[in-house]
Enzyme design. Structure first.
Site, PDB file in Angstrom:
ATOM      1  N   LYS A  79     -11.717  -3.979 -16.036  1.00 24.34           N
ATOM      2  CA  LYS A  79     -11.290  -2.872 -15.172  1.00 24.34           C
ATOM      3  C   LYS A  79     -12.183  -2.845 -13.932  1.00 24.34           C
ATOM      4  O   LYS A  79     -13.399  -3.015 -14.045  1.00 24.34           O
ATOM      5  CB  LYS A  79     -11.417  -1.558 -15.954  1.00 24.34           C
ATOM      6  CG  LYS A  79     -10.902  -0.328 -15.221  1.00 24.34           C
ATOM      7  CD  LYS A  79     -10.967   0.902 -16.136  1.00 24.34           C
ATOM      8  CE  LYS A  79     -10.454   2.157 -15.454  1.00 24.34           C
ATOM      9  NZ  LYS A  79     -10.525   3.340 -16.332  1.00 24.34           N
ATOM     10  N   SER A 154      -6.260   6.145 -16.932  1.00 27.03           N
ATOM     11  CA  SER A 154      -6.486   5.378 -15.735  1.00 27.03           C
ATOM     12  C   SER A 154      -6.593   3.873 -15.945  1.00 27.03           C
ATOM     13  O   SER A 154      -6.443   3.109 -14.999  1.00 27.03           O
ATOM     14  CB  SER A 154      -7.755   5.884 -15.052  1.00 27.03           C
ATOM     15  OG  SER A 154      -8.902   5.568 -15.827  1.00 27.03           O
ATOM     16  N   SER A 178      -8.508   7.726 -20.890  1.00 30.92           N
ATOM     17  CA  SER A 178      -8.105   6.618 -20.012  1.00 30.92           C
ATOM     18  C   SER A 178      -8.042   5.242 -20.658  1.00 30.92           C
ATOM     19  O   SER A 178      -7.538   4.302 -20.045  1.00 30.92           O
ATOM     20  CB  SER A 178      -9.040   6.545 -18.800  1.00 30.92           C
ATOM     21  OG  SER A 178      -8.681   7.525 -17.863  1.00 30.92           O
TER      22      SER A 178
END
Lengths: 512, 70
Positions: A79, A154, A178
């Site tokens: 990420k 997210s 997330s």
């Protein structure tokens, strides 16, 4: 069996036995990314050549019988919020569009030491604020099961890339759900560890008392393998816990006997989609047939979790994001335009004889801060900074921030009491399967309420895991959330694996 | 934006109905106090690497719009 039907743990066994090389495996995933990611948009950047070079080095180490790391030769996606030396680390924000991290996050250093192969960086909501990945400043990510739908967020890119079999392993972060929510919406496994289990050093901070890093994978066994690689004490993160890390992958296949599972009365209230409810109830039934005892429990303060979270998280964010000042790193507004704008304003005020306006006019440095932040941050980030500064402002501090911190303790106490009666808590991860892209963009409060089942674990600091437990009639994944007491990840993983071994949901592949 | 913020603030007002008398605020999920480390000097990032990400800098420091003497 096709390569992409295998889990990371199966890949690792093939690498160890010499059935496949890391270069072959890495190239296969890179080819898959080249073929599929045009449709999905999970990756912000892929560095194919670097990945192949790294894989070749690990193959050479293996050939020469040198010691290799725990993940030797396995490709992994990161990420875009973890610092990786020399790499761009953008947090999907214009603010950090050109930022290159000067050091490795501890998790990156551990993955490097484990000989994982870095494929690239995945898309996310800007600064991890959001639940759909639509707040990325750069691109949309689509749900592999239905391209019109959101992957969640997210960590939407992180979940979509494993669900679409573009990476066997993926690293995400979870501040209010997330990791687990996109895992649920994309039909993969996501684990948020206990707060402090994994070092946050080098993770770009959103809400420091809630943020945790964790794995997204296609099996519980893979999550165990990845967690044991990244977990552990780190002197560089004073909140990291100095307790030994169990070898989760060694025990994950051992079923738990005498398991007591709690289901939360408040989780099955109005608003829960009937298809989700029936899939989750069927999962509970499966546990019963595996010998577990089910018990109804109550978390009486769970209806306050979202409100508590949306005071605490924005408060911490407003403080953390003060660092983006256009001076030390990141974006700065065009200085000439800014100075010209100020000069024009000053002239106008002078001509109008407005002395008050002249006195109030920004100094150049202040205008630089204002324009930098106005131009560098997206809508959701601004919204949360404003909420946070409001909640922390004199006169409102007691009513919002202090109050929320007290309710946070009540939420934690609910869990402490529940775990006196049960070993694990099982329930839905979201009230509905994946929503349509664009469906929530005009309604931030509705988007926040999607976090209903996930934020409590962050507030309480306990681990939570999501794994697939069904499909809606329209073919969308449905996720089951399991929660355990703090530092009981071993139990959590073993309990999840029991269900996974008894079902086939994790083997289904998105129709791409 | 103003309407959205008002809606959100209205929603979090829900917390007012919780009885928190005598409840200690909880700032961190895992409560630890006084985590010390040895007071030992260690190397930091070299100055050029630290400055490399700054939008405007010279070889010694960060540059900002004039603060004094406008």
């Amino acid at each position: 069996m096709s390569l992409f039907q295998q889990t990371a743990s199966e890949h690792l066994r093939s690498l160890e036995s010499g059935d496949i090389s890391s270069v072959e495996l890495t190239r296969a995933y890179l080819d898959r990314i080249a073929e599929v990611d045009k449709k999905i948009g999970a990756f912000l950047r892929v560095d194919a050549q670097r990945a192949i070079d790294q894989a070749a080095q690990i193959d050479a180490k293996r050939r020469q019988r040198q010691p290799v790391g725990r993940l030797a030769g396995l490709p992994i996606a990161i990420k875009d919020i973890l610092c990786q030396r020399g790499e761009r680390t953008t947090c999907a924000s214009r603010m950090l569009q050109d930022f290159r991290a000067p050091y490795d996050a501890t998790v990156i250093a551990r993955l490097r030491a484990a000989d994982a192969v870095f494929l690239g960086r995945t898309n996310m909501d800007e600064f991890a604020m959001g639940g759909s990945t639509e707040n990325s400043a750069f691109q949309l990510t689509r749900n592999p099961w239905n391209l019109e739908r959101a992957p969640g967020g997210s960590s939407g890119g992180a979940a979509a890339c494993v669900a679409a079999r573009m990476a066997p392993l993926s690293i995400g972060t979870d501040t209010g759900g997330s990791i687990r929510q996109p895992a649920g919406l994309c039909g993969c496994v996501g684990l948020k560890p206990t707060y402090g289990r994994v070092s946050r050093y080098g993770l770009v901070a959103f809400a420091s008392s809630l943020d945790q890093i964790g794995p997204l994978t296609n099996s519980v066994e893979d999550a165990a393998l990845l967690l044991e690689t990244i977990a552990g004490h780190d002197p560089l993160d004073s909140t990291s816990l100095d307790t030994p890390v169990p070898e989760y992958s060694q025990t994950v296949n051992q079923p738990l006997s005498g398991l007591k599972i709690g289901w939360v009365r408040e989780h099955f209230g109005p608003g829960l989609d009937p298809e989700v409810e029936s899939a989750v109830r069927a999962a509970l039934g499966m546990y019963k047939s595996l010998g577990a005892t089910l018990r109804e429990i109550s978390l009486p303060h769970s209806k306050y979790a979202v409100a508590t979270y949306y005071v605490i998280a924005p408060s911490e964010a407003s403080s953390n994001l003060a660092r983006y000042d256009g001076v030390h790193y990141g974006y700065r507004t065009n200085e000439q335009d800014m100075l010209a704008e100020l000069a024009a304003e000053r002239r106008r005020l002078q001509e109008a004889g407005d002395q008050r306006g002249l006195d109030d006019l920004d100094p150049a440095l202040v205008r630089m801060y204002r324009r930098t932040r106005a131009e560098g941050f997206g809508q959701e980030v601004k919204r949360r900074i404003m909420l946070g500064t409001y909640a922390l402002s004199a006169g409102y501090y007691d009513a919002y921030y202090l109050k929320a911190m007290k309710v946070r303790r009540l939420i934690r106490q609910d869990f402490d009491r529940a775990f006196e009666q049960v070993d694990l808590i099982a329930g839905p991860i979201t009230a509905e399967p994946a929503f349509k892209l664009g469906e929530m963009t005009g309604n931030p409060l509705a988007m926040y309420l999607v976090d209903l089942y996930t934020v409590s674990a962050n507030l309480a600091g306990i681990p939570g895991l999501c794994l697939p437990c069904g499909r809606s009639k329209s073919g969308l994944p449905i996720g089951l959330q399991l929660q355990s007491p703090a530092l009981a990840e071993e139990r959590l993983l073993r309990g999840a694996r029991m269900y996974e071994q008894a079902t086939e949901w994790h083997k289904l592949q998105a129709p791409l | 934006m103003t309407d959205q913020l008002a809606q959100i603030v209205g929603y979090v007002d829900l917390l007012a109905e919780v009885d928190t008398n005598g409840i200690e605020p909880m700032a961190h999920a895992i409560e630890m106090a006084n985590v010390f480390k040895d007071d030992k000097a260690a190397t930091s990032l070299p100055r050029d690497e630290t400055l490399a990400n700054a939008p405007h800098h010279d070889e010694r420091g960060y540059l900002v719009p004039a603060v004094l003497g406008e």
